[in-house]
Design a protein around this motif. Structure first.
Motif, PDB file in Angstrom:
ATOM      1  N   THR A 141       1.152  -1.103  -0.228  1.00 42.87           N
ATOM      2  CA  THR A 141      -0.320   0.151   0.308  1.00 42.87           C
ATOM      3  C   THR A 141       0.828   2.004  -0.375  1.00 42.87           C
ATOM      4  OG1 THR A 141      -1.690  -1.188   1.445  1.00 42.87           O
ATOM      5  CG2 THR A 141      -1.682   1.393   1.472  1.00 42.87           C
ATOM      6  N   LEU A 142       0.917   1.868  -0.935  1.00 41.16           N
ATOM      7  CA  LEU A 142       1.342   3.251  -1.434  1.00 41.16           C
ATOM      8  C   LEU A 142       0.965   4.476  -0.614  1.00 41.16           C
ATOM      9  CD1 LEU A 142       3.467   2.031  -4.516  1.00 41.16           C
ATOM     10  CD2 LEU A 142       4.006   1.997  -2.069  1.00 41.16           C
ATOM     11  N   GLY A 143       1.703   5.427  -0.591  1.00 39.98           N
ATOM     12  CA  GLY A 143       0.635   6.302  -0.039  1.00 39.98           C
ATOM     13  C   GLY A 143       0.671   7.841  -1.064  1.00 39.98           C
ATOM     14  N   VAL A 144      -0.045   8.088  -1.452  1.00 38.93           N
ATOM     15  CA  VAL A 144      -0.339   9.762  -2.111  1.00 38.93           C
ATOM     16  C   VAL A 144      -0.888  11.162  -1.840  1.00 38.93           C
ATOM     17  CG1 VAL A 144       0.402   8.112  -4.251  1.00 38.93           C
ATOM     18  CG2 VAL A 144      -2.224   8.588  -3.410  1.00 38.93           C
ATOM     19  N   SER A 166       0.147  -1.136 -12.486  1.00 40.06           N
ATOM     20  CA  SER A 166      -0.690  -0.077 -11.044  1.00 40.06           C
ATOM     21  C   SER A 166      -1.972  -1.413 -10.387  1.00 40.06           C
ATOM     22  CB  SER A 166      -1.608   0.739 -11.475  1.00 40.06           C
ATOM     23  OG  SER A 166      -1.660   1.018 -12.552  1.00 40.06           O
ATOM     24  N   THR A 167      -2.013  -2.208 -11.063  1.00 44.29           N
ATOM     25  CA  THR A 167      -3.413  -2.814 -10.195  1.00 44.29           C
ATOM     26  C   THR A 167      -2.363  -3.752  -9.754  1.00 44.29           C
ATOM     27  OG1 THR A 167      -2.509  -3.908 -12.139  1.00 44.29           O
ATOM     28  CG2 THR A 167      -4.551  -3.131 -12.533  1.00 44.29           C
ATOM     29  N   ALA A 168      -0.359  -3.512  -9.663  1.00 42.13           N
ATOM     30  CA  ALA A 168      -0.378  -4.729  -8.587  1.00 42.13           C
ATOM     31  C   ALA A 168      -0.096  -4.103  -7.238  1.00 42.13           C
ATOM     32  CB  ALA A 168       1.245  -5.351  -9.106  1.00 42.13           C
ATOM     33  N   TYR A 169      -0.876  -2.357  -6.756  1.00 36.81           N
ATOM     34  CA  TYR A 169      -0.954  -2.171  -5.585  1.00 36.81           C
ATOM     35  C   TYR A 169      -1.660  -1.801  -4.690  1.00 36.81           C
ATOM     36  CZ  TYR A 169       0.876   1.248  -8.521  1.00 36.81           C
ATOM     37  OH  TYR A 169       1.398   2.131  -9.923  1.00 36.81           O
ATOM     38  N   SER A 170      -1.320  -1.091  -4.098  1.00 39.80           N
ATOM     39  CA  SER A 170      -3.004   0.445  -3.495  1.00 39.80           C
ATOM     40  C   SER A 170      -2.231   1.603  -3.094  1.00 39.80           C
ATOM     41  CB  SER A 170      -3.463  -0.307  -1.866  1.00 39.80           C
ATOM     42  OG  SER A 170      -4.384  -1.862  -2.861  1.00 39.80           O
ATOM     43  N   MET A 171      -3.286   2.221  -3.862  1.00 36.61           N
ATOM     44  CA  MET A 171      -2.740   3.652  -3.692  1.00 36.61           C
ATOM     45  C   MET A 171      -3.553   4.204  -2.420  1.00 36.61           C
ATOM     46  SD  MET A 171      -0.970   5.817  -7.085  1.00 36.61           S
ATOM     47  CE  MET A 171      -2.203   5.419  -8.059  1.00 36.61           C
ATOM     48  N   LEU A 172      -3.064   5.036  -1.374  1.00 37.72           N
ATOM     49  CA  LEU A 172      -3.613   5.312  -0.502  1.00 37.72           C
ATOM     50  C   LEU A 172      -3.568   7.215  -0.137  1.00 37.72           C
ATOM     51  CD1 LEU A 172      -6.304   4.565   1.938  1.00 37.72           C
ATOM     52  CD2 LEU A 172      -4.251   4.593   3.201  1.00 37.72           C
ATOM     53  N   PRO A 173      -4.563   8.191  -0.395  1.00 34.91           N
ATOM     54  CA  PRO A 173      -4.751   8.842  -0.098  1.00 34.91           C
ATOM     55  C   PRO A 173      -4.466   9.338   1.053  1.00 34.91           C
ATOM     56  CG  PRO A 173      -6.699   8.545  -0.390  1.00 34.91           C
ATOM     57  CD  PRO A 173      -5.936   7.190  -0.455  1.00 34.91           C
ATOM     58  N   VAL A 174      -2.796  10.395   1.546  1.00 36.52           N
ATOM     59  CA  VAL A 174      -3.272  10.093   2.973  1.00 36.52           C
ATOM     60  C   VAL A 174      -2.699  12.151   3.298  1.00 36.52           C
ATOM     61  CG1 VAL A 174      -2.341   8.086   4.153  1.00 36.52           C
ATOM     62  CG2 VAL A 174      -0.268   9.713   2.851  1.00 36.52           C
ATOM     63  N   GLY A 175      -3.068  12.228   2.471  1.00 28.21           N
ATOM     64  CA  GLY A 175      -2.600  14.398   2.621  1.00 28.21           C
ATOM     65  C   GLY A 175      -0.763  14.376   2.758  1.00 28.21           C
ATOM     66  N   ALA A 176      -0.639  14.800   3.398  1.00 25.61           N
ATOM     67  CA  ALA A 176       0.327  15.618   3.400  1.00 25.61           C
ATOM     68  C   ALA A 176       1.378  15.894   5.185  1.00 25.61           C
ATOM     69  CB  ALA A 176       1.397  16.447   2.415  1.00 25.61           C
ATOM     70  N   ASP A 177       2.373  16.294   5.518  1.00 27.73           N
ATOM     71  CA  ASP A 177       3.048  16.532   6.825  1.00 27.73           C
ATOM     72  C   ASP A 177       2.490  15.614   8.188  1.00 27.73           C
ATOM     73  OD1 ASP A 177       4.020  18.650   6.047  1.00 27.73           O
ATOM     74  OD2 ASP A 177       1.746  20.011   5.722  1.00 27.73           O
ATOM     75  N   ALA A 178       1.725  15.785   8.550  1.00 28.04           N
ATOM     76  CA  ALA A 178       1.397  15.318  10.210  1.00 28.04           C
ATOM     77  C   ALA A 178       0.899  13.537   9.707  1.00 28.04           C
ATOM     78  CB  ALA A 178       0.598  16.393  11.239  1.00 28.04           C
ATOM     79  N   SER A 179      -0.867  14.205   8.737  1.00 31.04           N
ATOM     80  CA  SER A 179      -1.476  13.025   8.284  1.00 31.04           C
ATOM     81  C   SER A 179      -0.461  11.825   7.549  1.00 31.04           C
ATOM     82  CB  SER A 179      -2.921  13.420   7.394  1.00 31.04           C
ATOM     83  OG  SER A 179      -1.854  14.492   6.255  1.00 31.04           O
ATOM     84  N   GLY A 192       5.184   5.328   0.424  1.00 28.89           N
ATOM     85  CA  GLY A 192       4.659   6.967   0.542  1.00 28.89           C
ATOM     86  C   GLY A 192       5.056   8.004   0.247  1.00 28.89           C
ATOM     87  N   MET A 193       4.801   8.595  -0.729  1.00 23.93           N
ATOM     88  CA  MET A 193       5.502   9.802  -1.456  1.00 23.93           C
ATOM     89  C   MET A 193       5.148  11.574  -0.855  1.00 23.93           C
ATOM     90  SD  MET A 193       6.247  11.165  -5.170  1.00 23.93           S
ATOM     91  CE  MET A 193       7.278   9.412  -5.656  1.00 23.93           C
TER      92      MET A 193
END
Length: 339
Positions: A141-144, A166-179, A192-193
């Motif tokens: 699971t990769l954070g974006v 891109s079907t081989a992993y999941s992307m999870l929106p997590v925002g930036a900074d503290a989140s 995550g990026m």
């Protein structure tokens, strides 16, 4: 016979009717005292530091501009505010201008702050033993910052370079900074990026390690095959067409800031920034030092940059893939060169 106020009134009324009819009134539209609201895609991020630094240095006021800076954590949301006419400019990633052109929206970058993304793929220390490169992201699971964001396209491109769809992993929106930090600590993402100062904060606590570093030109070329202009000021063509003087003043203010960054140390730059941006001053200075190579010195678009960005977007952005894009319409160096 000398003009009187009464004699002038019909002339003024006629002029107002012409403006109302849509005939350009350059002076009226380009009033320097008119407020310019700029939405920043995460104002505390170091990739967007030139926005607040310009305000702190007083360069907007030096140009006679009335500028208000607002913050919106996700660049895609800032873009929507621009299109709705709620703001006159966005400090965000240049790639939005390419994406928007394919949707029939004319937007261009008039100042480029970052010749590289300043983004870093961080791997959680808990996952570091099994995730040693982007070739290992299958099942992870990769954070974006947000789905459809610049970070999501960069993430997909980096994985594709290792043959991972891109079907081989999941992307999870997590925002930036503290989140983003919370997502790493809680184990909700394996990697995550994110950007500075979050990168340095995670390194300091030992919660994550650098997997792919795009804070420097060399690191970005190794990852993406060229420079990748990112942080920029972009505006709608319709606004800049009637506010050319304001656009030039804005660009000049920002170019002065880019020159300030290139002629001062990280410590001197940090001293100009608000205290609440640097709760841990030593960490902030360290993060800034690591970020300095990404900034342009003159606000101009790197010659090889637009093509690299288009290559990445055309790989994964469904709006761009297979579409013709006129890159010359997505940016202009005219305004940074106007003075």
């Amino acid at each position: 016979m000398p003009f009187t106020l009464r004699a002038l009134r019909p002339i003024a009324f006629a002029a107002s009717l012409l403006c109302f009819a849509g005939i350009q009134c350059a002076h009226a539209a380009d009033d320097a005292s008119e407020k310019i609201t700029i939405m920043v895609g995460g104002i505390t991020k170091l990739i967007y530091l030139p926005a607040r630094l310009t305000e702190e240095l007083g360069y907007f006021k030096d140009e006679g501009l009335n500028v208000e800076l607002l913050s919106q954590p996700a660049g895609v949301d800032a873009e929507n505010e621009l299109l709705a006419g709620a703001v006159q400019g966005v400090v965000g990633f240049y790639d939005h201008t390419i994406d928007l052109q394919t949707k029939g929206k004319d937007v261009k970058a008039i100042v480029v702050f970052g010749q590289v993304p300043g983004e870093v793929e961080m791997v959680s220390s808990k996952a570091a033993d099994t995730l040693k490169s982007m070739a290992d992201v299958k099942g992870k699971t990769l954070g974006v910052t947000g789905l459809g964001s610049s970070t999501s396209f960069l993430t997909q491109y980096l994985a594709s370079q290792h043959g991972i769809p891109s079907t081989a992993y999941s992307m999870l929106p997590v925002g930036a900074d503290a989140s983003f930090v919370a997502a790493i600590k809680q184990g909700r993402i394996d990697a995550g990026m994110t950007t500075e100062p979050t990168v340095s904060a995670l390194q300091k606590t030992g919660d994550a390690k650098v997997l792919v570093d795009m804070r420097t030109v060399d690191g970005t070329r190794a990852a993406l095959g060229g420079t990748y202009p990112a942080a920029s000021l972009y505006v709608q063509d319709s606004w800049v067409a009637t506010h050319k003087a304001q656009a030039a003043k804005l660009a000049h203010a920002f170019v002065r800031t880019m020159q300030f960054i290139h002629t001062h140390s990280a410590e001197e730059i940090a001293a100009k920034m608000p205290a609440d941006y640097q709760k841990d001053k030593a960490l902030y200075v360290s993060a800034l030092k690591a970020s300095l190579p990404m900034y342009t010195a003159d606000g101009k678009m790197p010659a090889d940059g637009p093509a690299t960005v288009l290559k990445v977007l055309a790989s994964f952005n469904p709006s761009v893939k297979g579409k013709h894009v006129d890159l010359s319409r997505t940016y202009s160096n005219d305004y940074v060169s106007a003075k």
